[in-house]
Design a protein around this motif. Sequence first.
Motif, short mmCIF file in Angstrom:
data_model
loop_
_atom_site.label_atom_id
_atom_site.label_comp_id
_atom_site.label_asym_id
_atom_site.label_seq_id
_atom_site.Cartn_x
_atom_site.Cartn_y
_atom_site.Cartn_z
N MET A 1 0.82 -1.37 0.13
CA MET A 1 0.26 0.06 0.02
C MET A 1 0.56 1.22 -0.07
SD MET A 1 -3.36 1.21 2.14
CE MET A 1 -2.16 1.98 4.57
N SER A 2 0.40 2.10 -0.97
CA SER A 2 2.06 3.38 -0.73
C SER A 2 1.11 4.38 -0.08
CB SER A 2 1.02 4.42 -2.92
OG SER A 2 2.09 5.30 -2.13
N ARG A 3 2.21 4.91 0.65
CA ARG A 3 1.25 5.67 1.83
C ARG A 3 1.94 7.48 1.74
NH1 ARG A 3 3.87 4.02 6.45
NH2 ARG A 3 4.39 2.47 5.36
N SER A 4 1.48 8.14 0.76
CA SER A 4 1.91 8.70 -0.13
C SER A 4 1.40 10.39 -0.37
CB SER A 4 3.17 8.97 -1.16
OG SER A 4 1.91 8.08 -1.77
N ASN A 5 -0.11 9.20 0.12
CA ASN A 5 -1.39 10.64 -0.13
C ASN A 5 -2.57 10.58 1.29
OD1 ASN A 5 -3.72 8.82 -0.50
ND2 ASN A 5 -2.87 8.55 -2.56
N ASP A 6 -3.55 11.74 0.78
CA ASP A 6 -4.48 11.70 2.00
C ASP A 6 -5.26 11.03 2.50
OD1 ASP A 6 -2.34 13.97 3.11
OD2 ASP A 6 -3.87 15.77 1.97
N ASP A 8 -5.06 7.70 2.06
CA ASP A 8 -4.44 6.49 2.84
C ASP A 8 -4.44 7.41 4.08
OD1 ASP A 8 -3.73 4.70 0.16
OD2 ASP A 8 -1.49 5.73 0.27
N ALA A 9 -4.11 8.32 4.47
CA ALA A 9 -4.54 8.64 5.97
C ALA A 9 -5.70 8.03 6.28
CB ALA A 9 -3.51 9.52 5.74
N SER A 10 -5.91 9.06 5.94
CA SER A 10 -7.88 9.22 6.02
C SER A 10 -8.08 7.75 6.62
CB SER A 10 -8.72 9.93 5.01
OG SER A 10 -8.26 11.07 5.35
N GLU A 11 -8.40 6.70 5.37
CA GLU A 11 -8.87 5.48 5.59
C GLU A 11 -8.21 4.32 7.08
OE1 GLU A 11 -7.98 3.58 1.62
OE2 GLU A 11 -8.91 4.52 0.18
N LEU A 12 -6.88 4.67 6.85
CA LEU A 12 -6.05 4.16 8.15
C LEU A 12 -6.84 4.46 9.35
CD1 LEU A 12 -3.90 2.57 8.97
CD2 LEU A 12 -2.71 3.69 9.13
N LEU A 45 2.41 9.30 14.12
CA LEU A 45 2.31 8.74 13.38
C LEU A 45 2.31 8.85 11.62
CD1 LEU A 45 2.37 5.74 11.38
CD2 LEU A 45 -0.04 5.84 11.82
N TRP A 46 1.83 10.73 11.87
CA TRP A 46 1.18 11.55 10.77
C TRP A 46 2.76 12.04 10.56
CZ3 TRP A 46 -2.41 8.84 9.32
CH2 TRP A 46 -3.33 8.66 10.21
N ALA A 47 3.31 12.61 11.89
CA ALA A 47 4.44 13.19 11.43
C ALA A 47 6.17 12.11 10.92
CB ALA A 47 5.28 13.27 13.31
N ARG A 48 6.18 10.51 10.96
CA ARG A 48 6.52 9.57 10.33
C ARG A 48 5.86 8.58 8.61
NH1 ARG A 48 6.80 10.26 15.52
NH2 ARG A 48 8.60 10.66 16.20
N ARG A 56 0.29 0.44 11.96
CA ARG A 56 -0.53 -0.33 12.62
C ARG A 56 -0.27 -0.32 14.16
NH1 ARG A 56 -3.18 -5.38 14.20
NH2 ARG A 56 -5.44 -5.63 15.08
N GLY A 57 0.90 -1.32 13.83
CA GLY A 57 2.70 -2.13 14.84
C GLY A 57 2.94 -0.79 15.18
N PHE A 58 3.46 0.30 14.66
CA PHE A 58 3.78 2.14 15.18
C PHE A 58 2.61 2.21 16.02
CE2 PHE A 58 3.86 6.39 15.33
CZ PHE A 58 5.35 6.58 15.71
N LEU A 59 1.09 2.23 16.19
CA LEU A 59 -0.05 2.86 16.53
C LEU A 59 0.29 2.34 18.07
CD1 LEU A 59 -2.29 4.01 13.45
CD2 LEU A 59 -0.73 5.20 14.92
N TYR A 60 0.26 0.63 17.57
CA TYR A 60 0.09 0.27 18.82
C TYR A 60 0.96 0.89 20.17
CZ TYR A 60 -4.71 -1.15 18.47
OH TYR A 60 -6.47 -1.52 17.85
N VAL A 61 2.38 0.45 19.21
CA VAL A 61 3.06 0.36 19.90
C VAL A 61 3.46 1.62 20.73
CG1 VAL A 61 5.57 0.55 20.15
CG2 VAL A 61 4.63 -1.58 19.18
N THR A 62 2.82 3.01 19.95
CA THR A 62 2.74 4.22 20.93
C THR A 62 2.32 4.64 21.45
OG1 THR A 62 3.65 4.95 18.25
CG2 THR A 62 2.75 6.32 19.73
N ALA A 63 0.62 4.05 21.16
CA ALA A 63 0.00 4.33 22.34
C ALA A 63 0.43 3.34 23.55
CB ALA A 63 -1.46 3.23 21.89
#
Length: 163
Positions: A1-6, A8-12, A45-48, A56-63
């Motif tokens: 999945m390409s994560r370069s556009n808004d 994708d971020a909104s869907e996530l 996540l948005w900053a990186r 998903r893993g990043f979000l849960y570890v960060t949370a």
Amino acid sequence: MSRSNDSDASELFAALYPRLAGWCRRLVDDDDTAHEVASEAFTRLWARWTKVEEPRGFLYVTAANLVRDHWRKLERERRAMRRATTEAVVRRQGEDPDGSVRLLVQSLPERLRTPVLLYYYADLPVREVSMLMQRNENTVKADLHAARELLRARLGGRLDRTR
């Protein structure tokens, strides 16, 4: 999945935020705090966004890290309240009216005084005291023990052993 556009971020966000916030809610037992933690995880996540391989893993570890920080803050607040309550009771009972314990702590050699002030008065954990002082944790523990023994001797054994 390409994560370069808004989009994708909104869907996530739409797919993961409710579950992440619910998970946080079970951990912190407070809706507002859970939403703050989940939102902060997404902000990080948005900053990186383009660098994170597994969002998903990043979000849960960060949370999880943010929840742990929240728990630590609550524990520091509880300890501060217990200490303030204890100090108020001691003052009412007339013990140490001249501040002799405080004066004794101030009279400790700096090598012992600094860890005592950071650990007991700033309520920092030994690990953090050791990092701030750039000393081994066992050295900090030994210094705290030596300071307690010195204070106990100077107070004639009246020092409370609550820690």
